[in-house]
Design an enzyme around this catalytic site. Sequence first.
Site, PDB file in Angstrom:
ATOM      1  N   PRO A   9     -28.061 106.463  69.855  1.00 34.09           N
ATOM      2  CA  PRO A   9     -26.948 105.312  69.901  1.00 34.09           C
ATOM      3  C   PRO A   9     -26.203 105.686  68.548  1.00 34.09           C
ATOM      4  O   PRO A   9     -26.546 105.705  67.486  1.00 34.09           O
ATOM      5  CB  PRO A   9     -27.660 104.193  70.258  1.00 34.09           C
ATOM      6  CG  PRO A   9     -28.980 104.182  70.732  1.00 34.09           C
ATOM      7  CD  PRO A   9     -29.356 105.714  70.148  1.00 34.09           C
ATOM      8  N   ASN A  10     -24.815 105.622  69.080  1.00 32.23           N
ATOM      9  CA  ASN A  10     -23.599 105.280  68.095  1.00 32.23           C
ATOM     10  C   ASN A  10     -23.387 106.523  67.384  1.00 32.23           C
ATOM     11  O   ASN A  10     -22.389 106.707  66.279  1.00 32.23           O
ATOM     12  CB  ASN A  10     -23.876 104.170  67.011  1.00 32.23           C
ATOM     13  CG  ASN A  10     -24.243 102.794  67.856  1.00 32.23           C
ATOM     14  OD1 ASN A  10     -23.257 102.639  68.631  1.00 32.23           O
ATOM     15  ND2 ASN A  10     -25.245 102.085  67.585  1.00 32.23           N
ATOM     16  N   ARG A  17     -17.599 105.645  62.140  1.00 34.59           N
ATOM     17  CA  ARG A  17     -18.292 104.499  61.883  1.00 34.59           C
ATOM     18  C   ARG A  17     -18.933 104.653  60.411  1.00 34.59           C
ATOM     19  O   ARG A  17     -19.689 105.621  60.138  1.00 34.59           O
ATOM     20  CB  ARG A  17     -19.512 104.882  62.910  1.00 34.59           C
ATOM     21  CG  ARG A  17     -20.675 103.688  62.642  1.00 34.59           C
ATOM     22  CD  ARG A  17     -21.647 103.867  63.652  1.00 34.59           C
ATOM     23  NE  ARG A  17     -22.815 102.632  63.349  1.00 34.59           N
ATOM     24  CZ  ARG A  17     -24.027 103.073  63.342  1.00 34.59           C
ATOM     25  NH1 ARG A  17     -24.536 104.496  63.312  1.00 34.59           N
ATOM     26  NH2 ARG A  17     -24.925 102.174  62.916  1.00 34.59           N
ATOM     27  N   TYR A  22     -22.739 107.228  56.535  1.00 32.80           N
ATOM     28  CA  TYR A  22     -22.885 108.347  57.293  1.00 32.80           C
ATOM     29  C   TYR A  22     -22.077 109.583  57.320  1.00 32.80           C
ATOM     30  O   TYR A  22     -22.193 110.794  57.930  1.00 32.80           O
ATOM     31  CB  TYR A  22     -22.689 107.800  59.028  1.00 32.80           C
ATOM     32  CG  TYR A  22     -23.735 106.770  59.248  1.00 32.80           C
ATOM     33  CD1 TYR A  22     -25.039 107.132  59.116  1.00 32.80           C
ATOM     34  CD2 TYR A  22     -23.307 105.430  59.478  1.00 32.80           C
ATOM     35  CE1 TYR A  22     -25.757 105.694  59.431  1.00 32.80           C
ATOM     36  CE2 TYR A  22     -24.097 104.329  59.776  1.00 32.80           C
ATOM     37  CZ  TYR A  22     -25.415 104.603  59.818  1.00 32.80           C
ATOM     38  OH  TYR A  22     -26.442 103.691  59.927  1.00 32.80           O
ATOM     39  N   ASN A  73     -32.106 113.003  65.955  1.00 29.66           N
ATOM     40  CA  ASN A  73     -31.710 111.738  65.140  1.00 29.66           C
ATOM     41  C   ASN A  73     -31.827 110.482  65.987  1.00 29.66           C
ATOM     42  O   ASN A  73     -30.677 110.516  66.863  1.00 29.66           O
ATOM     43  CB  ASN A  73     -30.266 112.034  64.337  1.00 29.66           C
ATOM     44  CG  ASN A  73     -30.035 110.652  63.678  1.00 29.66           C
ATOM     45  OD1 ASN A  73     -30.470 109.722  63.942  1.00 29.66           O
ATOM     46  ND2 ASN A  73     -28.960 111.021  62.744  1.00 29.66           N
ATOM     47  N   ALA A  76     -30.972 104.099  65.683  1.00 30.32           N
ATOM     48  CA  ALA A  76     -31.623 102.769  65.628  1.00 30.32           C
ATOM     49  C   ALA A  76     -32.933 102.886  66.307  1.00 30.32           C
ATOM     50  O   ALA A  76     -33.774 102.234  66.233  1.00 30.32           O
ATOM     51  CB  ALA A  76     -30.683 101.686  65.916  1.00 30.32           C
ATOM     52  N   HIS A  79     -36.413 102.816  64.985  1.00 27.77           N
ATOM     53  CA  HIS A  79     -37.181 101.952  64.368  1.00 27.77           C
ATOM     54  C   HIS A  79     -37.810 100.927  65.424  1.00 27.77           C
ATOM     55  O   HIS A  79     -38.739 100.159  65.112  1.00 27.77           O
ATOM     56  CB  HIS A  79     -36.273 100.978  63.840  1.00 27.77           C
ATOM     57  CG  HIS A  79     -35.530 101.520  62.834  1.00 27.77           C
ATOM     58  ND1 HIS A  79     -35.866 102.366  61.788  1.00 27.77           N
ATOM     59  CD2 HIS A  79     -34.039 101.917  62.829  1.00 27.77           C
ATOM     60  CE1 HIS A  79     -34.948 103.081  61.224  1.00 27.77           C
ATOM     61  NE2 HIS A  79     -33.563 102.747  61.984  1.00 27.77           N
ATOM     62  N   ASP A  86     -43.490 107.755  72.721  1.00 27.34           N
ATOM     63  CA  ASP A  86     -44.338 107.951  73.664  1.00 27.34           C
ATOM     64  C   ASP A  86     -43.914 109.429  74.280  1.00 27.34           C
ATOM     65  O   ASP A  86     -44.740 110.186  74.716  1.00 27.34           O
ATOM     66  CB  ASP A  86     -44.722 107.283  74.726  1.00 27.34           C
ATOM     67  CG  ASP A  86     -45.551 105.847  74.269  1.00 27.34           C
ATOM     68  OD1 ASP A  86     -46.181 105.973  72.934  1.00 27.34           O
ATOM     69  OD2 ASP A  86     -45.608 104.852  74.735  1.00 27.34           O
ATOM     70  N   GLU A  97     -37.468 114.751  62.611  1.00 25.44           N
ATOM     71  CA  GLU A  97     -36.547 113.459  62.734  1.00 25.44           C
ATOM     72  C   GLU A  97     -35.515 113.780  61.615  1.00 25.44           C
ATOM     73  O   GLU A  97     -36.149 113.880  60.523  1.00 25.44           O
ATOM     74  CB  GLU A  97     -37.502 112.322  62.672  1.00 25.44           C
ATOM     75  CG  GLU A  97     -36.521 110.846  62.837  1.00 25.44           C
ATOM     76  CD  GLU A  97     -37.660 109.679  62.786  1.00 25.44           C
ATOM     77  OE1 GLU A  97     -37.065 108.690  62.904  1.00 25.44           O
ATOM     78  OE2 GLU A  97     -38.772 109.801  62.683  1.00 25.44           O
ATOM     79  N   HIS A  99     -32.284 112.127  59.612  1.00 24.19           N
ATOM     80  CA  HIS A  99     -31.474 110.789  59.477  1.00 24.19           C
ATOM     81  C   HIS A  99     -30.220 111.215  58.253  1.00 24.19           C
ATOM     82  O   HIS A  99     -30.895 111.737  57.118  1.00 24.19           O
ATOM     83  CB  HIS A  99     -32.094 109.394  58.956  1.00 24.19           C
ATOM     84  CG  HIS A  99     -33.035 109.060  59.921  1.00 24.19           C
ATOM     85  ND1 HIS A  99     -32.547 108.053  61.075  1.00 24.19           N
ATOM     86  CD2 HIS A  99     -34.346 109.301  60.228  1.00 24.19           C
ATOM     87  CE1 HIS A  99     -33.631 107.964  61.891  1.00 24.19           C
ATOM     88  NE2 HIS A  99     -34.589 108.620  61.436  1.00 24.19           N
ATOM     89  N   SER A 101     -28.525 109.354  56.476  1.00 22.47           N
ATOM     90  CA  SER A 101     -28.864 108.474  55.182  1.00 22.47           C
ATOM     91  C   SER A 101     -30.351 108.427  54.692  1.00 22.47           C
ATOM     92  O   SER A 101     -31.265 108.683  55.634  1.00 22.47           O
ATOM     93  CB  SER A 101     -28.068 106.947  55.468  1.00 22.47           C
ATOM     94  OG  SER A 101     -29.011 106.340  56.360  1.00 22.47           O
ATOM     95  N   ARG A 106     -32.314 101.750  52.545  1.00 24.33           N
ATOM     96  CA  ARG A 106     -31.366 100.956  53.573  1.00 24.33           C
ATOM     97  C   ARG A 106     -32.004  99.511  53.733  1.00 24.33           C
ATOM     98  O   ARG A 106     -33.078  99.269  53.051  1.00 24.33           O
ATOM     99  CB  ARG A 106     -31.181 101.738  54.815  1.00 24.33           C
ATOM    100  CG  ARG A 106     -30.548 103.059  54.919  1.00 24.33           C
ATOM    101  CD  ARG A 106     -28.937 102.930  54.540  1.00 24.33           C
ATOM    102  NE  ARG A 106     -28.397 102.196  55.608  1.00 24.33           N
ATOM    103  CZ  ARG A 106     -28.057 102.471  56.842  1.00 24.33           C
ATOM    104  NH1 ARG A 106     -28.142 103.668  57.321  1.00 24.33           N
ATOM    105  NH2 ARG A 106     -27.268 101.621  57.590  1.00 24.33           N
ATOM    106  N   ARG A 110     -35.125  99.288  58.512  1.00 25.10           N
ATOM    107  CA  ARG A 110     -34.822 100.813  58.908  1.00 25.10           C
ATOM    108  C   ARG A 110     -35.895 101.685  58.139  1.00 25.10           C
ATOM    109  O   ARG A 110     -35.643 102.901  58.105  1.00 25.10           O
ATOM    110  CB  ARG A 110     -33.394 100.979  58.268  1.00 25.10           C
ATOM    111  CG  ARG A 110     -32.225 100.525  59.072  1.00 25.10           C
ATOM    112  CD  ARG A 110     -31.027 101.096  58.560  1.00 25.10           C
ATOM    113  NE  ARG A 110     -29.606 100.381  59.245  1.00 25.10           N
ATOM    114  CZ  ARG A 110     -29.314 100.321  60.251  1.00 25.10           C
ATOM    115  NH1 ARG A 110     -29.535 101.307  61.230  1.00 25.10           N
ATOM    116  NH2 ARG A 110     -28.208  99.775  60.404  1.00 25.10           N
TER     117      ARG A 110
END
Length: 147
Positions: A9-10, A17, A22, A73, A76, A79, A86, A97, A99, A101, A106, A110
Amino acid sequence: MNILVLHGPNLNLLGEREPLIYGFQTLDDIYRLLEAEAAMFNVQLRFLQSNHEGELIDKLHSERKWLDAIIMNPGALAHYSFSLRDAVSAVNKPMVEVHLSDLSQREEFRRHTVFEDLMNVRIIMGRGPQGYVNALRLLVDAGSEIV
C-alpha cells in the site's frame, strides 16, 4: 532466476508521498533500476504494486511455481499482515524485504516486521532505491538459498 517484486500500500505514491522520508524517485524509477540490474544477471522480473493485501497474496500464490525468489516492500503491511506473512511462508522461497527508510529510526510500531523471524527472509532497510539493487544482488549471489 525468476524474481517476483511486490510493493504494498501507498508505494504507488513514491516520489510524491513524504519525499523527505521515502525519496523523490517513483516506483517506475525503481522498476527501471531493477530491470537494468536484472539484465546483467539474466534475471527475469515480474512486478506488482497493490493497495490491497489480498491481491498481493493472490499474486504470491499464482506465481509460486514460476518464482525462485521474492523482493517485497510490503509497506505498512510489514507490521501487521499475518496473512501476507503466512503466504510468504507457504511459498517457501527466499525473500528480501526492502524498506526505503530505516525502520529502527521510525515510529515504535514500525520497528518490527511480521516477516523478520522467517528463516528464508532477509531485510534491507534505509538504503533508499539502492536497497532493491542490493536485494537483487543478494538473491543472485545466494542462488536458491539465503543463509
